[in-house]
Design an enzyme around this catalytic site. Structure first.
Site, PDB file in Angstrom:
ATOM      1  N   MET A 226      19.904  13.948  -8.247  1.00  0.00           N
ATOM      2  CA  MET A 226      20.148  13.461  -9.615  1.00  0.00           C
ATOM      3  C   MET A 226      18.799  13.467 -10.320  1.00  0.00           C
ATOM      4  O   MET A 226      18.188  12.428 -10.577  1.00  0.00           O
ATOM      5  CB  MET A 226      20.761  12.052  -9.567  1.00  0.00           C
ATOM      6  CG  MET A 226      22.231  12.079  -9.146  1.00  0.00           C
ATOM      7  SD  MET A 226      22.812  10.481  -8.554  1.00  0.00           S
ATOM      8  CE  MET A 226      22.327  10.614  -6.837  1.00  0.00           C
TER       9      MET A 226
ATOM     10  N   MET B  34      17.061  10.254  -6.940  1.00  0.00           N
ATOM     11  CA  MET B  34      17.052   9.967  -8.385  1.00  0.00           C
ATOM     12  C   MET B  34      15.610   9.933  -8.891  1.00  0.00           C
ATOM     13  O   MET B  34      14.721   9.434  -8.201  1.00  0.00           O
ATOM     14  CB  MET B  34      17.712   8.606  -8.644  1.00  0.00           C
ATOM     15  CG  MET B  34      19.105   8.477  -8.036  1.00  0.00           C
ATOM     16  SD  MET B  34      19.892   6.933  -8.508  1.00  0.00           S
ATOM     17  CE  MET B  34      21.359   6.967  -7.461  1.00  0.00           C
TER      18      MET B  34
ATOM     19  N   ASP C 135      32.466  11.203  -5.172  1.00  0.00           N
ATOM     20  CA  ASP C 135      31.346  10.289  -4.942  1.00  0.00           C
ATOM     21  C   ASP C 135      31.343   9.150  -5.957  1.00  0.00           C
ATOM     22  O   ASP C 135      31.228   9.376  -7.156  1.00  0.00           O
ATOM     23  CB  ASP C 135      30.040  11.101  -5.056  1.00  0.00           C
ATOM     24  CG  ASP C 135      28.790  10.275  -4.792  1.00  0.00           C
ATOM     25  OD1 ASP C 135      28.912   9.108  -4.380  1.00  0.00           O
ATOM     26  OD2 ASP C 135      27.682  10.822  -4.995  1.00  0.00           O
TER      27      ASP C 135
ATOM     28  N   SER D 233      26.826   6.939   2.013  1.00  0.00           N
ATOM     29  CA  SER D 233      25.662   7.063   1.130  1.00  0.00           C
ATOM     30  C   SER D 233      24.625   6.022   1.501  1.00  0.00           C
ATOM     31  O   SER D 233      24.887   4.817   1.449  1.00  0.00           O
ATOM     32  CB  SER D 233      26.089   6.864  -0.327  1.00  0.00           C
ATOM     33  OG  SER D 233      24.957   6.500  -1.095  1.00  0.00           O
TER      34      SER D 233
ATOM     35  N   HIS E 266      24.912  11.168   3.385  1.00  0.00           N
ATOM     36  CA  HIS E 266      24.711  11.451   1.959  1.00  0.00           C
ATOM     37  C   HIS E 266      23.436  10.755   1.481  1.00  0.00           C
ATOM     38  O   HIS E 266      23.295   9.531   1.617  1.00  0.00           O
ATOM     39  CB  HIS E 266      25.931  10.951   1.186  1.00  0.00           C
ATOM     40  CG  HIS E 266      25.935  11.293  -0.276  1.00  0.00           C
ATOM     41  ND1 HIS E 266      26.402  12.497  -0.760  1.00  0.00           N
ATOM     42  CD2 HIS E 266      25.548  10.588  -1.361  1.00  0.00           C
ATOM     43  CE1 HIS E 266      26.303  12.510  -2.083  1.00  0.00           C
ATOM     44  NE2 HIS E 266      25.774  11.364  -2.479  1.00  0.00           N
TER      45      HIS E 266
ATOM     46  N   MET F   2      31.813  13.428  -9.568  1.00  0.00           N
ATOM     47  CA  MET F   2      31.410  12.018  -9.635  1.00  0.00           C
ATOM     48  C   MET F   2      32.597  11.157 -10.062  1.00  0.00           C
ATOM     49  O   MET F   2      33.276  11.468 -11.037  1.00  0.00           O
ATOM     50  CB  MET F   2      30.265  11.814 -10.625  1.00  0.00           C
ATOM     51  CG  MET F   2      28.929  12.442 -10.234  1.00  0.00           C
ATOM     52  SD  MET F   2      28.296  11.978  -8.609  1.00  0.00           S
ATOM     53  CE  MET F   2      28.180  10.198  -8.752  1.00  0.00           C
TER      54      MET F   2
ATOM     55  N   ASP G 149      20.973  10.087  -1.778  1.00  0.00           N
ATOM     56  CA  ASP G 149      20.927  10.116  -3.237  1.00  0.00           C
ATOM     57  C   ASP G 149      19.494  10.132  -3.747  1.00  0.00           C
ATOM     58  O   ASP G 149      18.754   9.164  -3.567  1.00  0.00           O
ATOM     59  CB  ASP G 149      21.667   8.895  -3.795  1.00  0.00           C
ATOM     60  CG  ASP G 149      23.163   9.000  -3.578  1.00  0.00           C
ATOM     61  OD1 ASP G 149      23.758   9.982  -4.065  1.00  0.00           O
ATOM     62  OD2 ASP G 149      23.739   8.111  -2.913  1.00  0.00           O
TER      63      ASP G 149
ATOM     64  N   HIS H 255      22.044  14.837  -2.511  1.00  0.00           N
ATOM     65  CA  HIS H 255      22.585  14.829  -3.872  1.00  0.00           C
ATOM     66  C   HIS H 255      21.431  14.602  -4.847  1.00  0.00           C
ATOM     67  O   HIS H 255      20.910  13.492  -4.932  1.00  0.00           O
ATOM     68  CB  HIS H 255      23.644  13.715  -3.950  1.00  0.00           C
ATOM     69  CG  HIS H 255      24.216  13.480  -5.306  1.00  0.00           C
ATOM     70  ND1 HIS H 255      24.985  12.360  -5.598  1.00  0.00           N
ATOM     71  CD2 HIS H 255      24.172  14.203  -6.456  1.00  0.00           C
ATOM     72  CE1 HIS H 255      25.368  12.406  -6.863  1.00  0.00           C
ATOM     73  NE2 HIS H 255      24.883  13.504  -7.412  1.00  0.00           N
TER      74      HIS H 255
HETATM   75  C1  DX5 Z   1      25.720   7.168  -7.399  1.00  0.00           C
HETATM   76  C2  DX5 Z   1      25.584   7.871  -6.074  1.00  0.00           C
HETATM   77  C3  DX5 Z   1      26.636   7.552  -5.085  1.00  0.00           C
HETATM   78  C4  DX5 Z   1      26.842   6.092  -4.851  1.00  0.00           C
HETATM   79  C5  DX5 Z   1      27.842   5.780  -3.795  1.00  0.00           C
HETATM   80  O1  DX5 Z   1      24.852   7.711  -8.314  1.00  0.00           O
HETATM   81  O2  DX5 Z   1      25.604   9.257  -6.260  1.00  0.00           O
HETATM   82  O3  DX5 Z   1      26.390   8.254  -3.886  1.00  0.00           O
HETATM   83  O4  DX5 Z   1      25.663   5.454  -4.547  1.00  0.00           O
HETATM   84  O5  DX5 Z   1      27.836   4.404  -3.571  1.00  0.00           O
HETATM   85  P1  DX5 Z   1      29.147   3.520  -3.754  1.00  0.00           P
HETATM   86  O6  DX5 Z   1      30.113   4.002  -2.723  1.00  0.00           O
HETATM   87  O7  DX5 Z   1      28.683   2.144  -3.525  1.00  0.00           O
HETATM   88  O8  DX5 Z   1      29.653   3.760  -5.147  1.00  0.00           O
HETATM   89 ZN    ZN Z   2      25.682  10.538  -4.407  1.00  0.00          ZN
END
Ligand code: DX5
Ligand code: ZN
Length: 214
Positions: A66, A35, A173, A6, A31, A135, A33, A64
């Site tokens: 969010m 947000m 994740d 990630s 990956h 999650m 993320d 991903h």
């Molecule tokens: C959290 C994310 C994850 C997260 C993974 O909202 O979706 O992808 O950042 O990071 P670690 O492995 O540090 O938990």
């Molecule tokens: Zn994620």
């Protein structure tokens, strides 16, 4: 397990080179993320950044989302170079319309559930998705503790997939590292996401190898 580092835990000023680094170290997917500051209390990257770092690797981009309204942003992330797009069943968009939209762009759809959402929430979509993402932390931030109590959920989803003769992948994740990867693997995880566990490891190659073999 396949390993999806990630980027949330990478050096953001060097994102392109960070991707090259984990690619060389054996990553299977990247990956990303996304947000929006509403669905989760944090802001990260949007389509412009995804597009900017796309040329740095040939590995699939596992995006991903969010965000409150994933359906409204599928085109933007498809144009930016996403390969897999996962979105939360707790978001405001209609899941079937969102899955169809992702497929209409030739991409692989996945549904995500937060820790408080039960396994059977994904069952109506199993025959329509490429992946289910479970999650193992509350979404929003990297570096949180792995929730081992999510393992029965992974096992139940994997078992439902098997019973129906489907080939859907299950991704876990949050909080996964060399220390607990074997737990996720044993529960039935096909792909593990790891941010801190990969980017903050002393030896990236060794960390990825350990996750794969867990
Ligand atoms: C959290 C994310 C994850 C997260 C993974 O909202 O979706 O992808 O950042 O990071 P670690 O492995 O540090 O938990
Ligand atoms: Zn994620």
């Amino acid at each position: 397990m396949l390993v999806a580092p990630s980027l949330l835990s990478c050096d953001f000023a060097e994102m392109g080179n960070e991707i090259v680094r984990v690619d060389k170290a054996g990553a299977d997917l990247i990956h990303l993320d996304v947000m929006d500051g509403h669905f989760v209390p944090n802001l990260t990257i949007g389509p412009a950044i995804v597009k900017a770092v796309r040329p740095f690797t040939k590995l699939p981009f596992d995006v991903h989302l969010m965000i409150d309204y994933p359906l409204d942003y599928i085109d933007a992330f498809a144009d930016a170079g996403a390969d897999i797009i996962t979105f939360h069943l707790e978001s405001m968009s209609d899941p079937l319309l969102t899955i169809d939209k992702i497929k209409s762009r030739g991409l692989k759809p996945g549904v995500v559930i937060k820790p408080g959402t039960p396994a059977d929430a994904v069952y109506p979509y199993l025959d329509k998705v490429y992946m289910v993402l479970v999650m193992t932390v509350e979404p929003g931030f990297g570096g949180q503790a792995f929730m081992e109590d999510m393992m029965p959920k992974i096992t139940a989803i994997k078992e439902e997939i098997r019973k129906r003769g489907l080939e859907v992948l299950v991704e876990a994740d949050g909080g996964i590292s060399e220390k607990n990867a074997h737990i996720a693997s044993k529960a039935g995880t096909d792909i593990c996401v790891s941010g801190t566990g990969v980017f903050k490891a002393e030896d990236t190659e060794k960390a990825i190898k350990a996750l794969k073999e867990a």
